[in-house]
Design a protein around this motif. Structure first.
Motif, mmCIF file in Angstrom:
data_model
loop_
_atom_site.group_PDB
_atom_site.id
_atom_site.type_symbol
_atom_site.label_atom_id
_atom_site.label_comp_id
_atom_site.label_asym_id
_atom_site.label_seq_id
_atom_site.Cartn_x
_atom_site.Cartn_y
_atom_site.Cartn_z
ATOM 1 N N UNK A 51 0.817 -1.214 0.000
ATOM 2 C CA UNK A 51 0.000 0.000 0.000
ATOM 3 C C UNK A 51 0.849 1.262 0.000
ATOM 4 N N UNK A 52 1.776 1.357 0.954
ATOM 5 C CA UNK A 52 2.600 2.566 1.057
ATOM 6 C C UNK A 52 3.411 2.801 -0.214
ATOM 7 N N UNK A 53 3.993 1.749 -0.729
ATOM 8 C CA UNK A 53 4.896 1.905 -1.872
ATOM 9 C C UNK A 53 4.144 2.167 -3.167
ATOM 10 N N UNK A 54 2.978 1.561 -3.330
ATOM 11 C CA UNK A 54 2.191 1.826 -4.532
ATOM 12 C C UNK A 54 1.857 3.306 -4.647
ATOM 13 N N UNK A 55 1.617 3.946 -3.495
ATOM 14 C CA UNK A 55 1.235 5.352 -3.514
ATOM 15 C C UNK A 55 2.397 6.281 -3.842
ATOM 16 N N UNK A 56 3.629 5.766 -3.873
ATOM 17 C CA UNK A 56 4.745 6.587 -4.369
ATOM 18 C C UNK A 56 4.553 6.952 -5.837
ATOM 19 N N UNK A 57 3.769 6.139 -6.534
ATOM 20 C CA UNK A 57 3.556 6.381 -7.957
ATOM 21 C C UNK A 57 2.421 7.361 -8.230
ATOM 22 N N UNK A 58 1.647 7.711 -7.206
ATOM 23 C CA UNK A 58 0.514 8.620 -7.397
ATOM 24 C C UNK A 58 0.996 9.935 -7.997
ATOM 25 N N UNK A 59 0.216 10.452 -8.921
ATOM 26 C CA UNK A 59 0.506 11.711 -9.607
ATOM 27 C C UNK A 59 1.751 11.632 -10.482
ATOM 28 N N UNK A 60 2.186 10.416 -10.820
ATOM 29 C CA UNK A 60 3.285 10.239 -11.768
ATOM 30 C C UNK A 60 2.761 9.447 -12.970
ATOM 31 N N UNK A 61 3.546 9.431 -14.034
ATOM 32 C CA UNK A 61 3.146 8.698 -15.227
ATOM 33 C C UNK A 61 3.228 7.194 -15.034
ATOM 34 N N UNK A 62 3.813 6.777 -13.913
ATOM 35 C CA UNK A 62 4.004 5.350 -13.672
ATOM 36 C C UNK A 62 2.815 4.697 -12.963
ATOM 37 N N UNK A 63 1.888 5.507 -12.456
ATOM 38 C CA UNK A 63 0.746 4.945 -11.722
ATOM 39 C C UNK A 63 -0.218 4.304 -12.713
ATOM 40 N N UNK A 64 -0.528 3.024 -12.556
ATOM 41 C CA UNK A 64 -1.423 2.371 -13.524
ATOM 42 C C UNK A 64 -2.840 2.933 -13.448
ATOM 43 N N UNK A 65 -3.503 2.960 -14.585
ATOM 44 C CA UNK A 65 -4.914 3.340 -14.632
ATOM 45 C C UNK A 65 -5.717 2.294 -13.864
ATOM 46 N N UNK A 66 -6.427 2.682 -12.801
ATOM 47 C CA UNK A 66 -7.153 1.694 -11.992
ATOM 48 C C UNK A 66 -8.486 1.256 -12.576
ATOM 49 N N UNK A 67 -8.884 1.817 -13.692
ATOM 50 C CA UNK A 67 -10.205 1.527 -14.244
ATOM 51 C C UNK A 67 -10.378 0.040 -14.530
ATOM 52 N N UNK A 68 -11.387 -0.561 -13.907
ATOM 53 C CA UNK A 68 -11.741 -1.968 -14.090
ATOM 54 C C UNK A 68 -10.623 -2.926 -13.656
ATOM 55 N N UNK A 69 -9.714 -2.455 -12.813
ATOM 56 C CA UNK A 69 -8.640 -3.307 -12.304
ATOM 57 C C UNK A 69 -8.997 -3.840 -10.919
ATOM 58 N N UNK A 70 -8.386 -4.972 -10.561
ATOM 59 C CA UNK A 70 -8.415 -5.455 -9.180
ATOM 60 C C UNK A 70 -7.191 -4.891 -8.485
ATOM 61 N N UNK A 71 -7.396 -4.295 -7.312
ATOM 62 C CA UNK A 71 -6.299 -3.656 -6.583
ATOM 63 C C UNK A 71 -5.848 -4.564 -5.452
ATOM 64 N N UNK A 72 -4.604 -5.014 -5.511
ATOM 65 C CA UNK A 72 -3.994 -5.771 -4.416
ATOM 66 C C UNK A 72 -3.441 -4.793 -3.395
#
Length: 292
Positions: free
Chosen positions: A179-200
């Motif tokens: 959780x903590x590390x995934x949010x390092x990507x927020x607001x960057x081009x590296x954050x995956x589009x969450x649309x219709x995704x399952x979030x681990x």
């Protein structure tokens, strides 16, 4: 699909914080185990901390070593042994076009969540949320059996056990991880589009307050309003301490407006008994059977 067979080459690297020199026996043990399976182990130059620094090399050096492994046509899997805080430093220096063409599969958890999700978002490359160091822990024998079943036999990665906290089915490409590390990507081009995704979502450290604020950030980034469901792994510190409100209550509360399906598993996370799961793969979860 079989990831590995005898004679294949695998790579070891530290893309996040480097290992202390005192960890060398653990590295040697991993090499022995992999070699005993008939695999040829190639070790990157960026494994151990450089003097007076927590890093195994500069961001460019770590990225260069990773790209050497991806470009090596003999390497089928890359296992990152590290964790910590610094993996996102390498992201601008990776050649995603070359990675897209590579047969090598990257494996890592914790801070390597930034790498696994960036590989998916930038070039659609699948990775494994998996910790190779589990081969050295208290559950080493069980972990070795899982490793052979997951990576060295025809078929798919073994399905995990899970139960439902809300809903009874969900489908989508799996993204996320720590959780903590995934949010390092927020607001960057590296954050995956969450649309219709399952979030681990899983975590090692942090109490109820930290978890609450990170979940709030995901919600405010419109992740929960867009995704198709949540797969909840273990939250080690919270579960060991009995912190309240529990992560289950927090997840169910913050996703209530969207009535998201939420499944929970004890087999994905930071525990030494944890297994692996594929980031970037289309997965299906249902109440009728624990099938991916």
């Amino acid at each position: 699909m079989r990831f590995l067979k005898k004679g294949d080459a695998v790579g070891l690297i530290s893309c996040s914080d480097g290992w202390n020199s005192s960890d060398k026996p653990s590295l040697d043990y991993i090499v022995r185990v992999l070699s005993s399976l008939g695999l040829n182990v190639r070790i990157a130059e960026t494994i151990f901390q450089l003097k007076n620094t927590p890093f195994s090399g500069s961001p460019i050096q770590r990225a260069t070593e990773l790209m050497k492994l991806f470009r090596d046509p003999e390497i089928r899997m890359i296992f990152d042994v590290s964790g910590g805080d610094s993996a996102n430093q390498i992201l601008p220096y990776l050649d995603y076009a070359a990675i897209q063409q590579s047969q090598a599969v990257f494996c890592g958890i914790s801070d390597l969540t930034v790498v696994t999700n960036s590989l998916y978002s930038q070039c659609g490359h699948r990775s494994i949320h998996y910790r190779i160091k589990n081969l050295t822990g208290d559950c080493a024998a069980e972990q070795l059996n899982w490793f052979k079943a997951a990576f060295m036999k025809d078929g798919s990665i073994p399905a995990i056990d899970y139960h439902w906290l809300r809903g009874s089915q969900m489908s989508g490409v799996l993204i996320g991880g720590n959780l903590r590390c995934a949010l390092k990507l927020a607001a960057t081009r590296y954050f995956p589009d969450p649309t219709d995704k399952i979030i681990l979502l899983e975590s090692l450290g942090g109490g109820a307050a930290r978890t609450a604020t990170l979940l709030a950030q995901l919600d405010q980034a419109d992740v929960f309003s867009k995704c198709s469901g949540i797969l909840l792994g273990t939250f080690t510190t919270m579960e060991q301490s009995g912190a309240q409100p529990s992560v289950r209550k927090q997840i169910l509360g913050i996703t209530a407006p969207y009535q998201l399906p939420v499944a929970e598993t004890s087999q994905i996370g930071h525990g030494e008994d944890a297994y692996g799961i594929e980031i970037g793969a289309m997965l299906h979860f249902s109440a009728s059977a624990n099938l991916q």
